[in-house]
Design a protein around this motif. Sequence first.
Motif, PDB file in Angstrom:
ATOM      1  N   GLY A 177      39.688  28.726  33.342  1.00 19.58           N
ATOM      2  CA  GLY A 177      40.876  29.530  33.601  1.00 19.58           C
ATOM      3  C   GLY A 177      40.534  30.974  33.884  1.00 19.58           C
ATOM      4  N   LEU A 178      39.553  31.510  33.149  1.00 16.37           N
ATOM      5  CA  LEU A 178      39.156  32.908  33.350  1.00 16.37           C
ATOM      6  C   LEU A 178      38.711  33.145  34.783  1.00 16.37           C
ATOM      7  CD1 LEU A 178      38.475  35.697  31.945  1.00 16.37           C
ATOM      8  CD2 LEU A 178      36.137  34.814  31.781  1.00 16.37           C
ATOM      9  N   TRP A 179      37.880  32.262  35.314  1.00 16.22           N
ATOM     10  CA  TRP A 179      37.325  32.508  36.641  1.00 16.22           C
ATOM     11  C   TRP A 179      38.299  32.163  37.753  1.00 16.22           C
ATOM     12  CZ3 TRP A 179      34.034  35.975  36.236  1.00 16.22           C
ATOM     13  CH2 TRP A 179      33.173  36.022  35.149  1.00 16.22           C
ATOM     14  N   VAL A 180      39.184  31.190  37.515  1.00 13.44           N
ATOM     15  CA  VAL A 180      40.218  30.927  38.519  1.00 13.44           C
ATOM     16  C   VAL A 180      41.177  32.117  38.611  1.00 13.44           C
ATOM     17  CG1 VAL A 180      42.218  29.487  39.104  1.00 13.44           C
ATOM     18  CG2 VAL A 180      40.096  28.420  38.340  1.00 13.44           C
ATOM     19  N   VAL A 181      41.596  32.640  37.460  1.00 13.21           N
ATOM     20  CA  VAL A 181      42.502  33.789  37.453  1.00 13.21           C
ATOM     21  C   VAL A 181      41.825  35.008  38.058  1.00 13.21           C
ATOM     22  CG1 VAL A 181      43.767  35.375  35.956  1.00 13.21           C
ATOM     23  CG2 VAL A 181      43.871  32.919  35.521  1.00 13.21           C
ATOM     24  N   THR A 182      40.538  35.182  37.803  1.00 15.45           N
ATOM     25  CA  THR A 182      39.794  36.282  38.427  1.00 15.45           C
ATOM     26  C   THR A 182      39.797  36.136  39.945  1.00 15.45           C
ATOM     27  OG1 THR A 182      38.338  36.492  36.500  1.00 15.45           O
ATOM     28  CG2 THR A 182      37.550  37.427  38.568  1.00 15.45           C
ATOM     29  N   ALA A 183      39.602  34.910  40.426  1.00 13.86           N
ATOM     30  CA  ALA A 183      39.626  34.674  41.875  1.00 13.86           C
ATOM     31  C   ALA A 183      41.007  34.967  42.460  1.00 13.86           C
ATOM     32  CB  ALA A 183      39.215  33.230  42.167  1.00 13.86           C
ATOM     33  N   VAL A 184      42.064  34.611  41.721  1.00  8.70           N
ATOM     34  CA  VAL A 184      43.421  34.921  42.184  1.00  8.70           C
ATOM     35  C   VAL A 184      43.598  36.422  42.341  1.00  8.70           C
ATOM     36  CG1 VAL A 184      45.867  34.882  41.544  1.00  8.70           C
ATOM     37  CG2 VAL A 184      44.470  32.828  41.229  1.00  8.70           C
ATOM     38  N   LEU A 185      43.205  37.174  41.311  1.00  7.83           N
ATOM     39  CA  LEU A 185      43.325  38.630  41.377  1.00  7.83           C
ATOM     40  C   LEU A 185      42.517  39.195  42.539  1.00  7.83           C
ATOM     41  CD1 LEU A 185      44.290  41.323  40.162  1.00  7.83           C
ATOM     42  CD2 LEU A 185      42.338  41.218  38.587  1.00  7.83           C
ATOM     43  N   GLY A 186      41.285  38.708  42.689  1.00 10.73           N
ATOM     44  CA  GLY A 186      40.432  39.211  43.761  1.00 10.73           C
ATOM     45  C   GLY A 186      40.998  38.945  45.141  1.00 10.73           C
ATOM     46  N   LEU A 243      43.783  37.307  32.040  1.00 12.09           N
ATOM     47  CA  LEU A 243      42.361  37.606  31.906  1.00 12.09           C
ATOM     48  C   LEU A 243      42.005  37.946  30.459  1.00 12.09           C
ATOM     49  CD1 LEU A 243      41.668  39.662  35.156  1.00 12.09           C
ATOM     50  CD2 LEU A 243      40.803  37.388  34.589  1.00 12.09           C
ATOM     51  N   ILE A 244      42.906  38.625  29.765  1.00 12.09           N
ATOM     52  CA  ILE A 244      42.681  38.908  28.347  1.00 12.09           C
ATOM     53  C   ILE A 244      42.785  37.611  27.542  1.00 12.09           C
ATOM     54  CG2 ILE A 244      43.436  40.258  26.360  1.00 12.09           C
ATOM     55  CD1 ILE A 244      42.371  41.946  28.679  1.00 12.09           C
ATOM     56  N   ASP A 245      43.770  36.780  27.876  1.00  5.53           N
ATOM     57  CA  ASP A 245      43.974  35.529  27.152  1.00  5.53           C
ATOM     58  C   ASP A 245      42.774  34.593  27.260  1.00  5.53           C
ATOM     59  OD1 ASP A 245      46.527  36.494  26.685  1.00  5.53           O
ATOM     60  OD2 ASP A 245      47.493  35.215  28.180  1.00  5.53           O
ATOM     61  N   HIS A 246      42.181  34.505  28.450  1.00  2.00           N
ATOM     62  CA  HIS A 246      41.146  33.507  28.713  1.00  2.00           C
ATOM     63  C   HIS A 246      39.730  34.003  28.456  1.00  2.00           C
ATOM     64  CE1 HIS A 246      43.605  30.267  30.377  1.00  2.00           C
ATOM     65  NE2 HIS A 246      44.289  31.168  31.054  1.00  2.00           N
ATOM     66  N   GLY A 278      37.573  40.666  29.659  1.00  2.00           N
ATOM     67  CA  GLY A 278      38.884  40.712  30.296  1.00  2.00           C
ATOM     68  C   GLY A 278      39.207  42.079  30.883  1.00  2.00           C
ATOM     69  N   PRO A 279      39.101  43.155  30.093  1.00  3.78           N
ATOM     70  CA  PRO A 279      39.331  44.489  30.661  1.00  3.78           C
ATOM     71  C   PRO A 279      38.373  44.832  31.800  1.00  3.78           C
ATOM     72  CG  PRO A 279      39.417  44.587  28.274  1.00  3.78           C
ATOM     73  CD  PRO A 279      38.934  43.211  28.628  1.00  3.78           C
ATOM     74  N   LEU A 280      37.105  44.389  31.680  1.00  3.97           N
ATOM     75  CA  LEU A 280      36.145  44.666  32.752  1.00  3.97           C
ATOM     76  C   LEU A 280      36.583  43.999  34.057  1.00  3.97           C
ATOM     77  CD1 LEU A 280      33.407  45.775  33.731  1.00  3.97           C
ATOM     78  CD2 LEU A 280      32.383  43.606  32.973  1.00  3.97           C
ATOM     79  N   LEU A 281      36.984  42.718  33.979  1.00  2.71           N
ATOM     80  CA  LEU A 281      37.433  42.012  35.179  1.00  2.71           C
ATOM     81  C   LEU A 281      38.722  42.613  35.726  1.00  2.71           C
ATOM     82  CD1 LEU A 281      36.672  38.335  34.103  1.00  2.71           C
ATOM     83  CD2 LEU A 281      35.436  39.703  35.799  1.00  2.71           C
ATOM     84  N   ASN A 282      39.607  43.061  34.833  1.00  5.37           N
ATOM     85  CA  ASN A 282      40.840  43.708  35.272  1.00  5.37           C
ATOM     86  C   ASN A 282      40.561  44.979  36.058  1.00  5.37           C
ATOM     87  OD1 ASN A 282      43.495  42.578  34.623  1.00  5.37           O
ATOM     88  ND2 ASN A 282      42.758  42.498  32.521  1.00  5.37           N
ATOM     89  N   VAL A 341      30.966  47.890  36.290  1.00  5.73           N
ATOM     90  CA  VAL A 341      29.988  46.996  35.653  1.00  5.73           C
ATOM     91  C   VAL A 341      28.946  47.804  34.884  1.00  5.73           C
ATOM     92  CG1 VAL A 341      28.166  45.305  36.100  1.00  5.73           C
ATOM     93  CG2 VAL A 341      30.329  45.169  37.356  1.00  5.73           C
ATOM     94  N   LEU A 342      28.465  48.887  35.482  1.00  7.09           N
ATOM     95  CA  LEU A 342      27.387  49.665  34.865  1.00  7.09           C
ATOM     96  C   LEU A 342      27.818  50.372  33.586  1.00  7.09           C
ATOM     97  CD1 LEU A 342      25.703  51.228  38.054  1.00  7.09           C
ATOM     98  CD2 LEU A 342      24.903  49.300  36.657  1.00  7.09           C
ATOM     99  N   VAL A 343      29.089  50.770  33.492  1.00  8.81           N
ATOM    100  CA  VAL A 343      29.531  51.528  32.312  1.00  8.81           C
ATOM    101  C   VAL A 343      30.296  50.654  31.322  1.00  8.81           C
ATOM    102  CG1 VAL A 343      29.695  53.597  33.740  1.00  8.81           C
ATOM    103  CG2 VAL A 343      31.770  52.299  33.246  1.00  8.81           C
ATOM    104  N   ARG A 344      30.237  49.338  31.481  1.00  6.17           N
ATOM    105  CA  ARG A 344      31.051  48.468  30.644  1.00  6.17           C
ATOM    106  C   ARG A 344      30.711  48.566  29.162  1.00  6.17           C
ATOM    107  NH1 ARG A 344      27.065  45.555  33.032  1.00  6.17           N
ATOM    108  NH2 ARG A 344      25.909  43.999  31.813  1.00  6.17           N
TER     109      ARG A 344
END
Length: 400
Positions: A17-26, A129-132, A141-145, A271-274
């Motif tokens: 779910g995390l990666w599908v939702v990330t793909a949707v956002l992207g 993204l936070i949920d998954h 989750g915050p990083l992907l957001n 990514v670098l400052v995560r």
Amino acid sequence: MATATDLRPERVGSRFGLWVVTAVLGLFLFAAGAPTPLYGMYAARWGFTPATLTVIFAVYAVALLATLLVTGSLSDAVGRRPVILAALALQSLSMVAFLVADGLGWLFVARIGQGVATGLVTAAVAAALIDHQPANRPGLGPLLNAVTPMLGLAFGSLVAGALVQYAPHPLRLVYALMLAGFVLLAVAMLRVPESVAERRPVDLHPRIGVAPETRAMFWVALPCIVACWALGGLFLSLGPSLIRQLGHSTNHLLGGATAFALCAAGALAGVLVRGWTSHRAMLTGCALLVAGLVIAVTAITTAHVVLLLVGSVVAGAGFGAAFLGAFRTLVVAADPARRGELIAALYVVAYLAFSLPAVVAGLLTTRVGLRATSVGYAVVVAMLAACSIAAAARRQRRTG
């Protein structure tokens, strides 16, 4: 002090779910950036001015905001998956509208539909993204957001520019490819488990808000968020015209280069400052944003294309770091039951900053010219970033 480890998932999610939702956002943000290098072709074909161009750019954000105000907490009531699926369906229809567009009217229809779909999906995807996110990676989750939207915008403008310049059917192909992507993601979303366990009655009254415990931090982060997204609005609306004017070029791939440089650098910086604290990321990001704008202003006044790209990279790195810091500062402190409302409030601010200044800038270009408008815009954004540095430093001294 908020760090990535402060955030714990409150609902059961899944890695799939995390990666599908990330793909949707992207892909949603890819679609938002894709028309950027096409605006010049639309203008040449249908004969509209830079002011009209920025209105076309802005109706997307206005439609997004209106939808977000009404549906910002909808996924907290009915679940993330139904809201995301509805948004994917509407976005697919918007791609069809782009495909059949034969004039300005259809372009407005497509952009408004795209804005409504993105407004519907924004808070749902951000909360999902936070949920998954995995329990052992609470900062993911915050990083992907923060990173995914910038990657989407970056590659949307670059890939669309390349297709327009070198592929057949320049005003159709990119939309056909995105339509296929949205359909595939809708199929994948059917397999994503629902992450909201409790339902509540649907209330479509505007439900965005900042709870008292996060209000002080929200005011500190506000100028940072406005500066970041106002900068993005400039680069995605007038950036292609600006760099082509400075380089005396009609190449559409070059037109997408500034947006790509800004957004790709922002994603990499995120990514670098995560692993940094939210405070450090926001302060450093704002400082880089100011430095990048100084370089960009120098490039505009000296008509130096390469220097403009350098400034775009530096400012973009600031965008990525600063927005990640601001976003994480707020969601860490949010009550999980009201997280959707807070994220909706954050994105209302972001998209207002993304759209309204760009419209004003578009109108000003007809009076004072593109270069003078861009310089003035950059100065205002730099001042906002400097205000955020001062506010964050003052709060740090008070809280220790």
